[in-house]
Design a protein around this motif. Structure first.
Motif, short mmCIF file in Angstrom:
data_model
loop_
_atom_site.label_atom_id
_atom_site.label_comp_id
_atom_site.label_asym_id
_atom_site.label_seq_id
_atom_site.Cartn_x
_atom_site.Cartn_y
_atom_site.Cartn_z
N TYR A 1 55.84 -31.89 -4.97
CA TYR A 1 56.26 -31.08 -6.12
C TYR A 1 55.06 -30.25 -6.53
O TYR A 1 53.93 -30.71 -6.43
N ASP A 2 55.30 -29.04 -7.04
CA ASP A 2 54.17 -28.33 -7.64
C ASP A 2 54.42 -28.18 -9.13
O ASP A 2 53.58 -27.71 -9.86
N ARG A 3 55.58 -28.62 -9.55
CA ARG A 3 55.93 -28.51 -10.95
C ARG A 3 57.06 -29.49 -11.19
O ARG A 3 58.08 -29.45 -10.52
N TRP A 4 56.90 -30.37 -12.13
CA TRP A 4 58.02 -31.28 -12.39
C TRP A 4 58.33 -31.33 -13.87
O TRP A 4 59.38 -30.94 -14.32
N ARG A 5 57.37 -31.83 -14.66
CA ARG A 5 57.58 -31.82 -16.10
C ARG A 5 56.24 -31.98 -16.80
O ARG A 5 55.23 -32.26 -16.17
N GLU A 6 56.26 -31.81 -18.10
CA GLU A 6 55.05 -32.00 -18.89
C GLU A 6 54.59 -33.43 -18.78
O GLU A 6 55.39 -34.35 -18.63
N ASN B 1 52.75 -31.29 -13.89
CA ASN B 1 53.03 -29.88 -13.67
C ASN B 1 52.10 -29.28 -12.63
O ASN B 1 52.06 -28.08 -12.45
N GLY B 2 51.34 -30.13 -11.96
CA GLY B 2 50.48 -29.69 -10.86
C GLY B 2 51.00 -30.28 -9.56
O GLY B 2 52.05 -30.91 -9.52
N ASP B 3 50.27 -30.06 -8.46
CA ASP B 3 50.66 -30.58 -7.16
C ASP B 3 50.65 -32.10 -7.14
O ASP B 3 49.65 -32.71 -7.50
#
Ligand SMILES: [Zn+2]
Length: 84
Positions: free
Chosen positions: A25-30, A45-47
């Motif tokens: 994921y490169d973005r999922w949630r806060e 929200n990062g890799d």
């Protein structure tokens, strides 16, 4: 490659849990979560790698199964964890 057991931060919750899906994921949630293998804080929200685990519940439970999400900082950590 050593075959000694590594200590992982968050081991598989039980033998009846089945890994459904692992993907980057490169973005999922806060927010942040701990790498299930090495324990570092991961910015969600990062890799990172996300793993979905599923467990069938005993017959009679309404939902039928239970779901857990584990996160990993790297593919290497996914591997270390999977061989634990
Ligand atoms: Zn890690």
């Amino acid at each position: 490659m050593s075959h000694t057991k590594h200590h992982v931060a968050r081991p598989r919750p039980g033998p009846d849990w089945v890994v459904q899906d692992v993907r980057p994921y490169d973005r999922w949630r806060e927010g942040t979560d701990e790498c299930a293998a090495c324990g570092v804080d991961i910015d969600l929200n990062g890799d990172h790698y996300g793993m979905e685990l599923l467990r069938s519940l005993p017959a009679g439970e309404k939902r039928g199964f239970e779901r857990e999400r584990f996160v990993f900082c790297s593919e290497r950590c996914v591997e270390v964890w999977s061989h634990e």
